[in-house]
Design an enzyme around this catalytic site. Sequence first.
Site, PDB file in Angstrom:
ATOM      1  N   CYS A 120       0.812  -1.228   0.000  1.00 45.36           N
ATOM      2  CA  CYS A 120       0.000   0.000   0.000  1.00 45.36           C
ATOM      3  C   CYS A 120       0.843   1.274   0.000  1.00 45.36           C
ATOM      4  O   CYS A 120       0.334   2.348  -0.304  1.00 45.36           O
ATOM      5  CB  CYS A 120      -0.955   0.003   1.189  1.00 45.36           C
ATOM      6  N   HIS A 262      -3.372   7.333   3.364  1.00 47.70           N
ATOM      7  CA  HIS A 262      -3.766   6.059   2.743  1.00 47.70           C
ATOM      8  C   HIS A 262      -5.192   5.728   3.165  1.00 47.70           C
ATOM      9  O   HIS A 262      -5.541   5.812   4.337  1.00 47.70           O
ATOM     10  CB  HIS A 262      -2.791   4.972   3.201  1.00 47.70           C
ATOM     11  N   ASN A 292     -10.152   0.203   0.058  1.00 48.61           N
ATOM     12  CA  ASN A 292      -8.697   0.288   0.028  1.00 48.61           C
ATOM     13  C   ASN A 292      -8.198  -0.243  -1.319  1.00 48.61           C
ATOM     14  O   ASN A 292      -8.285  -1.439  -1.584  1.00 48.61           O
ATOM     15  CB  ASN A 292      -8.138  -0.539   1.206  1.00 48.61           C
TER      16      ASN A 292
HETATM   17  N1  COA Z   1     -18.977  -8.374   9.564  1.00 46.12           N
HETATM   18  C1  COA Z   1     -19.368  -8.635  10.803  1.00 46.12           C
HETATM   19  N2  COA Z   1     -18.521  -9.012  11.773  1.00 46.12           N
HETATM   20  C2  COA Z   1     -17.215  -9.090  11.475  1.00 46.12           C
HETATM   21  C3  COA Z   1     -16.735  -8.802  10.189  1.00 46.12           C
HETATM   22  C4  COA Z   1     -17.672  -8.448   9.209  1.00 46.12           C
HETATM   23  N3  COA Z   1     -17.314  -8.150   7.940  1.00 46.12           N
HETATM   24  N4  COA Z   1     -15.392  -8.971  10.175  1.00 46.12           N
HETATM   25  C5  COA Z   1     -15.033  -9.333  11.408  1.00 46.12           C
HETATM   26  N5  COA Z   1     -16.147  -9.415  12.201  1.00 46.12           N
HETATM   27  C6  COA Z   1     -16.218  -9.784  13.611  1.00 46.12           C
HETATM   28  C7  COA Z   1     -15.042 -10.605  14.050  1.00 46.12           C
HETATM   29  O1  COA Z   1     -15.234 -11.957  13.699  1.00 46.12           O
HETATM   30  C8  COA Z   1     -15.058 -10.365  15.516  1.00 46.12           C
HETATM   31  O2  COA Z   1     -16.007 -11.213  16.110  1.00 46.12           O
HETATM   32  P1  COA Z   1     -15.681 -11.967  17.491  1.00 46.12           P
HETATM   33  O3  COA Z   1     -15.437 -10.870  18.479  1.00 46.12           O
HETATM   34  O4  COA Z   1     -16.929 -12.746  17.711  1.00 46.12           O
HETATM   35  O5  COA Z   1     -14.466 -12.778  17.204  1.00 46.12           O
HETATM   36  C9  COA Z   1     -15.581  -8.931  15.666  1.00 46.12           C
HETATM   37  O6  COA Z   1     -16.167  -8.617  14.405  1.00 46.12           O
HETATM   38  C10 COA Z   1     -14.516  -7.928  15.982  1.00 46.12           C
HETATM   39  O7  COA Z   1     -13.406  -8.200  15.156  1.00 46.12           O
HETATM   40  P2  COA Z   1     -12.164  -7.266  15.115  1.00 46.12           P
HETATM   41  O8  COA Z   1     -11.181  -7.804  14.131  1.00 46.12           O
HETATM   42  O9  COA Z   1     -11.676  -6.972  16.481  1.00 46.12           O
HETATM   43  O10 COA Z   1     -12.860  -5.936  14.553  1.00 46.12           O
HETATM   44  P3  COA Z   1     -12.220  -4.568  14.300  1.00 46.12           P
HETATM   45  O11 COA Z   1     -12.982  -3.513  14.935  1.00 46.12           O
HETATM   46  O12 COA Z   1     -10.731  -4.551  14.488  1.00 46.12           O
HETATM   47  O13 COA Z   1     -12.477  -4.395  12.729  1.00 46.12           O
HETATM   48  C11 COA Z   1     -11.234  -4.559  10.703  1.00 46.12           C
HETATM   49  C12 COA Z   1     -11.905  -5.306  11.837  1.00 46.12           C
HETATM   50  C13 COA Z   1     -10.585  -5.558   9.759  1.00 46.12           C
HETATM   51  C14 COA Z   1     -12.288  -3.755   9.998  1.00 46.12           C
HETATM   52  C15 COA Z   1     -10.166  -3.584  11.301  1.00 46.12           C
HETATM   53  O14 COA Z   1      -9.364  -4.299  12.198  1.00 46.12           O
HETATM   54  C16 COA Z   1      -9.285  -2.958  10.275  1.00 46.12           C
HETATM   55  O15 COA Z   1      -9.741  -2.236   9.406  1.00 46.12           O
HETATM   56  N6  COA Z   1      -7.963  -3.191  10.382  1.00 46.12           N
HETATM   57  C17 COA Z   1      -7.009  -2.608   9.458  1.00 46.12           C
HETATM   58  C18 COA Z   1      -7.013  -3.350   8.166  1.00 46.12           C
HETATM   59  C19 COA Z   1      -6.250  -2.636   7.101  1.00 46.12           C
HETATM   60  O16 COA Z   1      -6.306  -1.438   6.995  1.00 46.12           O
HETATM   61  N7  COA Z   1      -5.507  -3.383   6.260  1.00 46.12           N
HETATM   62  C20 COA Z   1      -4.775  -2.867   5.169  1.00 46.12           C
HETATM   63  C21 COA Z   1      -3.650  -2.027   5.635  1.00 46.12           C
HETATM   64  S1  COA Z   1      -2.745  -1.350   4.322  1.00 46.12           S
END
Ligand code: COA
Length: 335
Positions: A120, A262, A292
């Site tokens: 990225c 980003h 993204n």
């Molecule tokens: N819909 C519903 N629930 C979802 C889900 C979705 N699409 N994706 C994950 N969950 C659930 C998980 O399974 C988890 O459930 P659990 O608590 O029962 O295990 C819960 O939501 C919380 O998961 P978590 O990973 O802690 O959520 P979060 O608030 O961190 O959000 C992301 C997840 C992926 C959206 C977030 O972590 C994120 O954006 N991270 C950065 C990713 C990124 O930018 N990557 C590229 C970088 S260049």
Amino acid sequence: MSRQSQNQIRAVISGTGADLPEKVLTNSDLEQMVDTESDWIVQRTGIAERRIAEQDTSTSDLAANAARRALKSAQIDPLDIELIVVCTATPDMSFPSTACVVQMKIGAKNAHAFDLSAACSGFVYGLDLADGMIKSGRYKTILVIGAETFSRIVNWTDRSTCILFGDGAGAAIVQASTEDRGIIASYCGADGAYADTELLAVPAGGSTLPVTAENVKKQLHKITMKGREVFKLGVRIMPEAALHTLQMAGLTVEDIDLVIPHQANLRIIEAVGERIGVPSEKLYINVDRYGNTSAATVIIALDEALRSKRVNSGDLVLLVTFGAGLTWGASIIRM
Ligand code: COA
């Protein structure tokens, strides 16, 4: 910082372009594909929809379209381009490079061409490279492209990653100039300690885990990510990179007209804005519409900002990014 002395060579962005596929994948569409809810996606990521390339569209097609628009806006001929750098994590194939395919598609016969792999952070790395090559005096016109088709490497059964990414491309013509504008400060960093973890990777398809039926069955040729950890790293690293680059330029955040972070997640963008002290009206956001697009996010955003006159000639823009590797970087440009 004092403005540049006369005759100093600067790397100026003389034209930009972008290409987003027409096909829109909404959060409601995703509700039909995985166990998720539109509201959850909006609350956790800020993303409402993303663009998906048609099956017969390659990364090089998006890249070439963006490049043609950038050439038009810079009013230059493809034959003037001396170097093409395509920043991508989703090349057309392992080799030949996507940059060579783009060279052929846009008829830039005088350019040599290669791909740059910084996930990225790709476009900011590419801009940094172009800046150095132009200031060395060897090059006058470089085409830097950020182009991705992440829809091809997304695991469409993994709800925690498939909601995040989209396809798209952006391109910039970077030219030597003695005008008092262009790239003022540029900084890139990396920490390979994160490279061999499953923090953020496509594990299979290279020399470590070649493509085998077994690896494909395990979906190892698709993105794997520890979202929460990546989130925390982004919120820490992007402000550090932005502040470091401001310091290099002898500027403060108040001097900047528009910050383009980003576009990975709205909550990350807002946290970055808060940490570097930039008001929300100076923070560019389009993650809601495109998700993204990895190496393409910041240049798609810059192109949009220029075309909508959110950024005008003479304005100071700060690009800041982070990605797998880890990689990160920031660039301050007077437009
Ligand atoms: N819909 C519903 N629930 C979802 C889900 C979705 N699409 N994706 C994950 N969950 C659930 C998980 O399974 C988890 O459930 P659990 O608590 O029962 O295990 C819960 O939501 C919380 O998961 P978590 O990973 O802690 O959520 P979060 O608030 O961190 O959000 C992301 C997840 C992926 C959206 C977030 O972590 C994120 O954006 N991270 C950065 C990713 C990124 O930018 N990557 C590229 C970088 S260049």
